[in-house]
Enzyme design. Structure first.
Site, PDB file in Angstrom:
ATOM      1  N   ASN A 172       7.462 -39.164  -7.270  1.00 52.89           N
ATOM      2  CA  ASN A 172       6.087 -39.610  -6.969  1.00 52.89           C
ATOM      3  C   ASN A 172       5.885 -40.018  -5.504  1.00 52.89           C
ATOM      4  OD1 ASN A 172       7.722 -41.880  -7.533  1.00 52.89           O
ATOM      5  ND2 ASN A 172       5.917 -43.119  -7.930  1.00 52.89           N
ATOM      6  N   GLU A 193      15.326 -49.408 -10.674  1.00 52.71           N
ATOM      7  CA  GLU A 193      13.883 -49.637 -10.516  1.00 52.71           C
ATOM      8  C   GLU A 193      13.196 -48.660 -11.457  1.00 52.71           C
ATOM      9  OE1 GLU A 193      12.812 -52.038  -8.788  1.00 52.71           O
ATOM     10  OE2 GLU A 193      14.469 -52.516  -7.449  1.00 52.71           O
ATOM     11  N   CYS A 202       4.495 -46.304  -9.742  1.00 51.10           N
ATOM     12  CA  CYS A 202       5.002 -47.206 -10.787  1.00 51.10           C
ATOM     13  C   CYS A 202       4.214 -48.512 -10.822  1.00 51.10           C
ATOM     14  CB  CYS A 202       6.469 -47.487 -10.542  1.00 51.10           C
ATOM     15  SG  CYS A 202       6.751 -48.146  -8.879  1.00 51.10           S
ATOM     16  N   GLU A 240      15.286 -55.179  -4.777  1.00 49.18           N
ATOM     17  CA  GLU A 240      15.547 -54.587  -3.467  1.00 49.18           C
ATOM     18  C   GLU A 240      14.623 -55.240  -2.446  1.00 49.18           C
ATOM     19  OE1 GLU A 240      15.266 -50.315  -4.186  1.00 49.18           O
ATOM     20  OE2 GLU A 240      17.197 -50.324  -5.228  1.00 49.18           O
TER      21      GLU A 240
HETATM   22  P1  NAD Z   1      13.139 -39.430 -13.842  1.00 50.03           P
HETATM   23  O1  NAD Z   1      13.870 -40.567 -14.447  1.00 50.03           O
HETATM   24  O2  NAD Z   1      12.878 -38.238 -14.668  1.00 50.03           O
HETATM   25  O3  NAD Z   1      13.930 -38.883 -12.548  1.00 50.03           O
HETATM   26  C1  NAD Z   1      14.239 -39.705 -11.461  1.00 50.03           C
HETATM   27  C2  NAD Z   1      15.466 -39.151 -10.758  1.00 50.03           C
HETATM   28  O4  NAD Z   1      16.575 -39.231 -11.645  1.00 50.03           O
HETATM   29  C3  NAD Z   1      15.353 -37.691 -10.341  1.00 50.03           C
HETATM   30  O5  NAD Z   1      15.992 -37.505  -9.105  1.00 50.03           O
HETATM   31  C4  NAD Z   1      16.109 -36.973 -11.427  1.00 50.03           C
HETATM   32  O6  NAD Z   1      16.660 -35.746 -11.024  1.00 50.03           O
HETATM   33  C5  NAD Z   1      17.211 -37.974 -11.731  1.00 50.03           C
HETATM   34  N1  NAD Z   1      17.800 -37.840 -13.062  1.00 50.03           N
HETATM   35  C6  NAD Z   1      17.217 -37.364 -14.195  1.00 50.03           C
HETATM   36  N2  NAD Z   1      18.110 -37.383 -15.208  1.00 50.03           N
HETATM   37  C7  NAD Z   1      19.260 -37.902 -14.699  1.00 50.03           C
HETATM   38  C8  NAD Z   1      20.538 -38.195 -15.261  1.00 50.03           C
HETATM   39  N3  NAD Z   1      20.824 -37.942 -16.531  1.00 50.03           N
HETATM   40  N4  NAD Z   1      21.457 -38.752 -14.452  1.00 50.03           N
HETATM   41  C9  NAD Z   1      21.197 -39.034 -13.159  1.00 50.03           C
HETATM   42  N5  NAD Z   1      20.029 -38.757 -12.576  1.00 50.03           N
HETATM   43  C10 NAD Z   1      19.062 -38.211 -13.342  1.00 50.03           C
HETATM   44  O7  NAD Z   1      11.813 -40.042 -13.245  1.00 50.03           O
HETATM   45  P2  NAD Z   1      10.610 -39.242 -12.568  1.00 50.03           P
HETATM   46  O8  NAD Z   1       9.843 -38.556 -13.637  1.00 50.03           O
HETATM   47  O9  NAD Z   1      11.148 -38.472 -11.419  1.00 50.03           O
HETATM   48  O10 NAD Z   1       9.743 -40.439 -11.953  1.00 50.03           O
HETATM   49  C11 NAD Z   1       8.751 -41.129 -12.641  1.00 50.03           C
HETATM   50  C12 NAD Z   1       9.291 -42.453 -13.151  1.00 50.03           C
HETATM   51  O11 NAD Z   1       9.798 -43.211 -12.065  1.00 50.03           O
HETATM   52  C13 NAD Z   1       8.212 -43.316 -13.778  1.00 50.03           C
HETATM   53  O12 NAD Z   1       8.721 -43.887 -14.960  1.00 50.03           O
HETATM   54  C14 NAD Z   1       7.964 -44.400 -12.741  1.00 50.03           C
HETATM   55  O13 NAD Z   1       7.493 -45.619 -13.240  1.00 50.03           O
HETATM   56  C15 NAD Z   1       9.337 -44.557 -12.174  1.00 50.03           C
HETATM   57  N6  NAD Z   1       9.262 -45.173 -10.861  1.00 50.03           N
HETATM   58  C16 NAD Z   1       9.647 -46.478 -10.737  1.00 50.03           C
HETATM   59  C17 NAD Z   1       9.556 -47.117  -9.507  1.00 50.03           C
HETATM   60  C18 NAD Z   1       9.984 -48.551  -9.331  1.00 50.03           C
HETATM   61  O14 NAD Z   1      10.144 -48.964  -8.189  1.00 50.03           O
HETATM   62  N7  NAD Z   1      10.168 -49.321 -10.385  1.00 50.03           N
HETATM   63  C19 NAD Z   1       9.057 -46.414  -8.404  1.00 50.03           C
HETATM   64  C20 NAD Z   1       8.656 -45.084  -8.566  1.00 50.03           C
HETATM   65  C21 NAD Z   1       8.771 -44.473  -9.809  1.00 50.03           C
END
Ligand code: NAD
Length: 489
Positions: free
Chosen positions: A157, A255, A289, A470
């Site tokens: 995002n 996060e 998020c 963080e």
């Molecule tokens: P996601 O969990 O699908 O993917 C995030 C990252 O993790 C990607 O780089 C992905 O390739 C990797 N990943 C996926 N499966 C994995 C595994 N089994 N092992 C290791 N890495 C893996 O999330 P997304 O769809 O890319 O992002 C959206 C989500 O991120 C939403 O839930 C949002 O709330 C959250 N988010 C949280 C914050 C925060 O600061 N709390 C900030 C931005 C986004």
């Protein structure tokens, strides 16, 4: 050091919709649904985690023994180089992610630059602790040393913004890193790779691995020589990462997702509150998020708020990401768009009322964008607290507005959810603001504003929204190990 050398990922204008080839993902362009890249063997570019770890291991002794000042100089150089190409980075981020060019220009890329500058500065100002035990002829002091090789995984995002939010503190502290951007949005990470040499970041200090989560991500998380994992992404993936890293007792910073409330009391300044709450609901297509998705409004102003909120929402322009007057661009993918729309359908089926947006008005888009993944900002009301639209993270341009009567009631309802990332309170009563902020189960609380951040202070969530914080001090503590040393004199 792993730096893709062949056909650059910028050429493949990223990559996402998983193809047959497990190591690459081809992506439909968010704003027009066209394939951007369909050929080329990218196998060599991905999944070199083992080689990356080896490069990081070799680089660590020299990088970690540089003075903070030397590391700081190098990081500032990288910040300058990204800033010099700000427009190219912003264009790439917008095309790749679907966000508006304005958002990429004013938020994503400036923040990526600032992440390096901020940690380049903050690393110069930490102090350690010392205590005296004169009766024992002893003094004790603490010392911090870098943790080693840090595994950094970020979502789609805010691609470069969040990747650099991890790389910057990690290398400032003297670690070498293996960083993996989301496979959905890798272009700006690739562009940054091309600047690492110019910035004189020594080979092996920053290793960017391009690949999917289940392959490259898991390889990083389960690698025994990567003791630190900083992850931003969904709660589900965060849980998986906890499982995979448990056998190695890794240090984790997670996060995760959010389902953030805004609480609007009768004495709120609606002239400030309404435009800000529209922005907090729909900025970056609701794909932040920290976006608001549950709006609790006190009964006395409920009807006025709703009317004005819907009017203001309707002014938001959904348009081509390259249109500088657009407030919202395209969602990240076809699958995500369908998922978000399904939530609106479910709400309707449960008896909720859709006041504007999806299913109510039609989108006006330029011809070339008509097959893109666009959606109007959507406001839902008369929805029950236990509905999936009030309980689950939608991560799109959908927000629910509900009514409440008392302070006690609204605290309970706002907390009645598994997430605890961010909350917003609107009131001119400072006592009320303090009482409610204290009792909300939320890592961040904004009052009478939204998304104003001081990077010095802790960022992170409670409950299913994450583990750890963080920020200047918190990232320093995460990316270093503390030792207590006793001197007998
Ligand atoms: P996601 O969990 O699908 O993917 C995030 C990252 O993790 C990607 O780089 C992905 O390739 C990797 N990943 C996926 N499966 C994995 C595994 N089994 N092992 C290791 N890495 C893996 O999330 P997304 O769809 O890319 O992002 C959206 C989500 O991120 C939403 O839930 C949002 O709330 C959250 N988010 C949280 C914050 C925060 O600061 N709390 C900030 C931005 C986004």
């Amino acid at each position: 050091m792993i730096r893709p050398q062949e056909k650059c990922i910028a050429e493949c204008q990223t990559v996402a919709k998983r193809s047959e080839n497990p190591t690459i993902a081809l992506r439909l362009h968010p704003s027009n649904n066209h394939w951007s890249f369909t050929k080329g063997n990218l196998l060599l570019l991905f999944q070199r985690v083992e080689a990356a770890v080896s490069a990081a291991r070799d680089a660590f002794p020299s990088w970690s023994s540089k003075s903070p000042w030397e590391r700081s100089q190098i990081m500032n150089k990288l910040a300058d180089l990204i800033e010099q190409e700000l427009e190219a980075f912003a264009q790439a981020e917008s095309k790749d992610q679907g966000k508006t060019i304005t958002f990429a220009r004013t938020v994503d890329i400036p923040r990526a630059v600032y992440n390096f500058r901020f940690f380049a500065s903050s690393i110069l100002h930490h102090t350690s602790e010392c205590t005296q035990m004169d009766q024992m002829g002893c003094m004790h002091y603490t010392m911090r040393v870098p943790g080693g090789i840090a595994g950094l995984i970020s979502p789609w995002n805010l691609p470069l913004y969040l990747l650099t939010w991890k790389i910057a503190p990690a290398i400032a502290c003297g670690n070498s890193v293996i960083a993996k951007p989301s496979e959905m949005t890798s272009v700006t990470a690739w562009m940054m790779c091309k600047l690492l040499d110019k910035a004189e970041i020594p080979p092996g200090v920053v290793n960017i691995v391009f690949g999917t989560g289940p392959k490259a991500g898991e390889a990083i998380v389960s690698h025994p020589d990567v003791p630190l994992i900083s992850f931003t992404g969904s709660t589900l993936t965060g849980q998986l990462i906890m499982e995979r890293s448990a056998p190695h007792c890794k240090k984790l910073s997670l996060e995760l997702g959010g389902k953030n409330p805004a609480i609007i009391f009768e004495d709120a300044d609606l002239d400030q509150c309404i435009p800000t709450t529209v922005r907090s609901s729909f900025a970056n297509q609701g794909e932040i998020c920290l976006c608001t998705s549950r709006i609790f409004v006190q009964r006395g102003i409920y009807h006025e708020f709703l009317k004005r909120f819907v009017e203001e929402t309707k002014k938001w322009k959904v348009g081509s990401p390259s249109d500088p007057t657009a407030n919202m661009g395209a969602l990240i993918s076809k699958e995500h768009l369908e998922k978000v729309k399904k939530y609106v359908k479910k709400a309707e089926a449960e008896g909720a009322r859709i006041l504007c947006g999806e299913g109510i008005e039609s989108l006006q888009l330029p011809t070339r964008n008509q097959n893109g993944y666009f959606m109007l900002p959507t406001v839902i009301t008369e929805v029950k607290d236990e509905s999936c639209c009030m309980q689950q993270e939608i991560f799109g341009p959908v927000t629910c507005v509900v009514v409440f009567d008392t302070e006690e009631e609204v605290i309970k309802r706002a907390n009645g959810i598994k997430y605890g990332l961010a909350a917003t309170i609107w009131s001119s009563n400072v006592g009320c603001v303090h009482r409610v902020a204290k009792r909300l189960q939320s890592g961040l609380v904004w009052t009478n504003c939204w998304l104003i951040r001081d990077l010095n202070l802790p960022f992170g969530g409670m409950k299913f929204s994450g583990i750890g914080r963080e920020g200047a001090k918190d990232s320093y503590e995460f990316f270093t190990e503390v030792k207590t040393i006793t001197i007998k004199h």
